[in-house]
Design an enzyme around this catalytic site. Structure first.
Site, PDB file in Angstrom:
ATOM      1  N   ASP A   1     -24.920 -10.018  -1.588  1.00 22.19           N
ATOM      2  CA  ASP A   1     -24.312  -8.915  -1.668  1.00 22.19           C
ATOM      3  C   ASP A   1     -22.882  -9.286  -1.857  1.00 22.19           C
ATOM      4  OD1 ASP A   1     -23.659  -9.778   0.899  1.00 22.19           O
ATOM      5  OD2 ASP A   1     -23.944  -7.623   1.736  1.00 22.19           O
TER       6      ASP A   1
ATOM      7  N   HIS B   1     -13.964 -31.447 -19.083  1.00 17.71           N
ATOM      8  CA  HIS B   1     -14.194 -30.253 -18.293  1.00 17.71           C
ATOM      9  C   HIS B   1     -14.511 -30.463 -16.736  1.00 17.71           C
ATOM     10  CE1 HIS B   1     -14.429 -27.321 -22.000  1.00 17.71           C
ATOM     11  NE2 HIS B   1     -13.363 -27.817 -21.695  1.00 17.71           N
TER      12      HIS B   1
ATOM     13  N   ASP C   1      -5.224 -29.919 -15.664  1.00 16.91           N
ATOM     14  CA  ASP C   1      -5.335 -29.011 -16.970  1.00 16.91           C
ATOM     15  C   ASP C   1      -5.339 -27.696 -15.793  1.00 16.91           C
ATOM     16  OD1 ASP C   1      -6.076 -27.214 -18.548  1.00 16.91           O
ATOM     17  OD2 ASP C   1      -7.360 -28.612 -19.808  1.00 16.91           O
TER      18      ASP C   1
ATOM     19  N   ASP D   1      -2.256 -22.125 -20.349  1.00 18.20           N
ATOM     20  CA  ASP D   1      -3.157 -23.142 -20.638  1.00 18.20           C
ATOM     21  C   ASP D   1      -2.489 -24.391 -20.741  1.00 18.20           C
ATOM     22  OD1 ASP D   1      -5.381 -24.909 -20.908  1.00 18.20           O
ATOM     23  OD2 ASP D   1      -6.122 -23.964 -22.684  1.00 18.20           O
TER      24      ASP D   1
ATOM     25  N   HIS E   1     -12.168 -33.991 -28.973  1.00 18.67           N
ATOM     26  CA  HIS E   1     -12.069 -32.556 -29.243  1.00 18.67           C
ATOM     27  C   HIS E   1     -11.053 -32.266 -30.210  1.00 18.67           C
ATOM     28  CE1 HIS E   1      -8.396 -32.677 -26.852  1.00 18.67           C
ATOM     29  NE2 HIS E   1      -9.021 -33.532 -25.971  1.00 18.67           N
TER      30      HIS E   1
ATOM     31  N   HIS F   1      -6.409 -24.406 -29.721  1.00 16.45           N
ATOM     32  CA  HIS F   1      -7.440 -23.178 -29.691  1.00 16.45           C
ATOM     33  C   HIS F   1      -6.346 -22.029 -29.708  1.00 16.45           C
ATOM     34  CE1 HIS F   1      -6.862 -22.853 -25.460  1.00 16.45           C
ATOM     35  NE2 HIS F   1      -7.344 -24.139 -25.340  1.00 16.45           N
TER      36      HIS F   1
ATOM     37  N   HIS G   1      -9.652 -19.202 -24.442  1.00 15.73           N
ATOM     38  CA  HIS G   1     -10.183 -19.559 -25.704  1.00 15.73           C
ATOM     39  C   HIS G   1     -10.105 -18.194 -26.507  1.00 15.73           C
ATOM     40  CE1 HIS G   1     -11.930 -23.760 -24.710  1.00 15.73           C
ATOM     41  NE2 HIS G   1     -10.618 -23.574 -24.503  1.00 15.73           N
TER      42      HIS G   1
ATOM     43  N   GLU H   1      -2.961 -30.076 -28.249  1.00 11.97           N
ATOM     44  CA  GLU H   1      -3.630 -30.527 -26.542  1.00 11.97           C
ATOM     45  C   GLU H   1      -4.403 -31.769 -27.320  1.00 11.97           C
ATOM     46  OE1 GLU H   1      -6.911 -28.928 -24.717  1.00 11.97           O
ATOM     47  OE2 GLU H   1      -6.429 -27.091 -25.707  1.00 11.97           O
TER      48      GLU H   1
ATOM     49  N   TYR I   1      -9.276 -40.928 -24.020  1.00 14.43           N
ATOM     50  CA  TYR I   1     -10.455 -40.907 -23.125  1.00 14.43           C
ATOM     51  C   TYR I   1     -11.134 -42.185 -23.196  1.00 14.43           C
ATOM     52  CZ  TYR I   1      -9.149 -36.087 -23.470  1.00 14.43           C
ATOM     53  OH  TYR I   1      -8.447 -34.794 -23.596  1.00 14.43           O
TER      54      TYR I   1
ATOM     55  N   ARG J   1      -4.413 -36.231 -21.377  1.00 15.73           N
ATOM     56  CA  ARG J   1      -4.258 -35.027 -22.238  1.00 15.73           C
ATOM     57  C   ARG J   1      -2.926 -34.271 -22.011  1.00 15.73           C
ATOM     58  NH1 ARG J   1      -8.866 -33.055 -21.360  1.00 15.73           N
ATOM     59  NH2 ARG J   1      -8.238 -31.313 -19.999  1.00 15.73           N
TER      60      ARG J   1
ATOM     61  N   GLU K   1      -0.815 -30.901 -22.945  1.00 11.80           N
ATOM     62  CA  GLU K   1      -1.116 -29.666 -23.654  1.00 11.80           C
ATOM     63  C   GLU K   1      -0.054 -28.625 -23.329  1.00 11.80           C
ATOM     64  OE1 GLU K   1      -4.763 -26.131 -23.635  1.00 11.80           O
ATOM     65  OE2 GLU K   1      -4.366 -27.662 -21.784  1.00 11.80           O
TER      66      GLU K   1
END
Length: 441
Positions: free
Chosen positions: A42, A246, A263, A274, A353, A357, A364, A387, A391, A409, A411
């Site tokens: 709940d 991610h 990130d 972001d 990638h 975006h 996004h 970004e 890797y 990365r 960004e």
């Protein structure tokens, strides 16, 4: 005292009027907000209104539907919402109620949410076009179909059911792509808060800490400075974990000699930031780390330089790819000529990638990237991320050990203006010397 949205009602009214001008006077738009969702048993997840719904209303309560009726003499904007209920408000918090929907949120009229089935079929009569985001909410799709069929069933009595159904999100998402002065002000605030939080992590990071401790500090800083929610689950990846794009487990110990990729961005007044930064856990880049990092930084700067009016969406990505490929060839991670490496997309072994975006109410954000098969041209008011990354996971075949286990990365959030690109997140360091100086201090 009921807490209102932070933007002025005139901003939301301007948006509604702009949309209704596109719709025409024989149309109706219907926008339900998001439903509440159970986390376990709940306990609900923290509630957030649907972005399209909030964009037009500024209303953040569940169980609400906005209806726009251009040219309607009795009022063009109806808000169906929960009625005031002192008993339920004692348990679950204050509601705007019907009176608040009008006085606080500038609805022309407010109707109990429970009256949807009684009222909406009558509103659909004599309207030729229905603007609605079909396919986003299956339960509401069926409800709308039932209302339309109810009107059709009364055709012998003179009722006229709508004959056209148009994708509301097609029109609304193009509106959302262009940020107003009020929106860019809010997004600048979100970026500044997140940038300050990232700086705090750089100043406090030490070997032996857990990834989740940095994630916790980030959220704590943002909440202490006015941003109660994050735009997305924070990614804090130390060492090889940074090679998972991610990665959100955030459970490992940060090791001396590793890099950590963070990130993370806050949400402020329903607008997202972001930002990603990568820095050494111990405050000093190794030679190999610095070489790879500089390649990514050079690529990011090259991409940001392309965020200008008249450039198309893919040009920042093309600039980043070209710079990354040059750097990888220089370091020996790729072989052959630049022309062949670009033609064969050899960089995709380490950069999987795209370079950015759209950014706005959603991290996004909405908006087409192509128009009639061609990349969209950048225009003032658009906000996007830049970004690029590299890797190289542990165990990568044919790669020297010094490069392995490194994920990088960088960004930033960038506003398109009529002049230079406006980097909203500029306050957080990204040059090697600046990062090391901040961490040493």
């Amino acid at each position: 005292k009921f807490r209102k949205h932070c933007m002025k009602n005139t901003e939301f009214k301007r948006r509604r009027q702009q949309l209704m001008r596109m719709m025409g006077e024989d149309s109706i738009a219907i926008l339900p907000t998001a439903s509440m969702h159970i986390r376990n048993r709940d306990v609900h997840y923290p509630y957030r209104a649907d972005s399209d719904f909030y964009y037009l209303t500024g209303f953040s309560e569940p169980e609400a539907v906005a209806v726009l009726l251009p040219g309607r003499a009795q009022g063009e904007y109806l808000l169906f919402c929960r009625e005031s209920d002192p008993t339920k408000e004692l348990w679950d918090g204050r509601r705007a109620g019907l009176a608040g929907a009008v006085s606080l949120f500038a609805a022309d009229d407010a109707v109990p949410y429970t009256a949807l089935d009684d009222i909406v079929p009558g509103l659909l009569e004599q309207r030729n076009r229905v603007f609605y985001a079909m396919g986003c909410n299956n339960a509401f799709d069926q409800r709308l179909s039932g209302w339309v069929n109810q009107v059709r069933a009364q055709s012998r009595s003179g009722a006229h059911a709508p004959t056209e159904f148009l994708a509301l999100d097609y029109y609304l998402h193009d509106m959302r792509l262009y940020k107003s002065r009020s929106e860019t002000s809010v997004m600048r605030k979100a970026a500044k808060l997140s940038a300050a939080a990232h700086k705090t992590l750089m100043q406090n990071c030490q070997p032996g800490m857990y990834e989740y401790q940095l994630a916790g500090w980030f959220q704590h800083y943002c909440q202490q400075h006015g941003a109660t929610e994050l735009a997305y689950p924070s990614i804090v990846g130390g060492g090889n974990n940074a090679c998972v794009l991610h990665y959100i487990e955030n459970q490992e110990v940060l090791q001396d000699g590793d890099l950590v990729l963070i990130d993370a961005g806050c949400e402020y007044a329903s607008y997202a930031s972001d930002i990603t930064r990568t820095f050494p856990v111990n405050g000093r880049f190794s030679e190999a780390q610095a070489q790879l990092y500089q390649v990514v930084l050079d690529a990011q700067l090259a991409a940001i330089a392309q965020v200008r009016v008249g450039k198309h969406w893919n040009q920042p990505h093309e600039a980043a790819v070209r710079t990354l490929t040059k750097g990888l060839l220089r370091l020996g991670l790729l072989k052959g000529s630049l022309a062949n490496a670009l033609k064969n997309k050899a960089y995709q072994k380490y950069f999987v990638h795209r370079t950015g975006h759209w950014l706005g109410m959603d991290v996004h954000d909405v908006g087409d990237y192509k128009i009639d098969g061609h990349w969209r041209e950048l225009e003032p008011g658009m906000v996007l991320t830049i970004e690029p990354g590299l890797y190289i996971p542990l165990g990568s075949k044919g790669v020297a050990k010094k490069w392995q286990g490194i994920g990088i990365r960088i960004e930033d959030d960038v506003l398109v203006t009529r002049d230079e690109p406006d980097v909203l997140s500029r306050d957080v360091p990204k040059c090697i010397a600046d990062i090391e100086a901040l961490m040493a201090a």
